[in-house]
Write a protein that holds these residues in place. Structure first.
Motif, short mmCIF file in Angstrom:
data_model
loop_
_atom_site.label_atom_id
_atom_site.label_comp_id
_atom_site.label_asym_id
_atom_site.label_seq_id
_atom_site.Cartn_x
_atom_site.Cartn_y
_atom_site.Cartn_z
N LYS A 7 1.12 -1.24 0.03
CA LYS A 7 0.11 0.04 -0.15
C LYS A 7 0.74 1.14 -0.04
N LYS A 11 1.12 3.90 -3.18
CA LYS A 11 0.75 5.35 -2.61
C LYS A 11 1.92 6.30 -3.57
N LYS A 15 1.28 9.03 -6.28
CA LYS A 15 1.71 10.38 -5.85
C LYS A 15 2.83 10.84 -7.07
N GLU A 42 -1.01 0.57 -7.71
CA GLU A 42 -1.17 1.92 -6.84
C GLU A 42 -2.16 1.65 -5.70
#
Length: 72
Positions: A7, A11, A15, A42
């Protein structure tokens, strides 16, 4: 890798991609990784994630792989 680590990496990838104003489609084209796989990465739900995937994604965004691992 644990779900938590996946995760965090996902992330960081999202980003970085968004900061580069890049779509998933464009990242897929540049990296050679399927769009559906990038979406799963993602979301932290791509359990077959390998360092080679991170290298392809990082190269496609002109960054170092470690940015995807630890964030900026």
């Amino acid at each position: 890798m644990s779900n938590e680590v996946l995760k965090i990496i996902g992330k960081n990838i999202r980003k970085t991609r968004e900061d580069a104003n890049m779509t998933i489609k464009e990242l897929a084209k540049r990296s050679g990784i399927k769009e559906c796989s990038i979406k799963k990465i993602e979301e932290g739900e791509y359990y077959k994630l390998q360092l080679s995937h991170l290298n392809l994604l990082a190269d496609s965004m002109n960054i170092l792989s470690k940015v995807l691992l630890i964030g900026v």
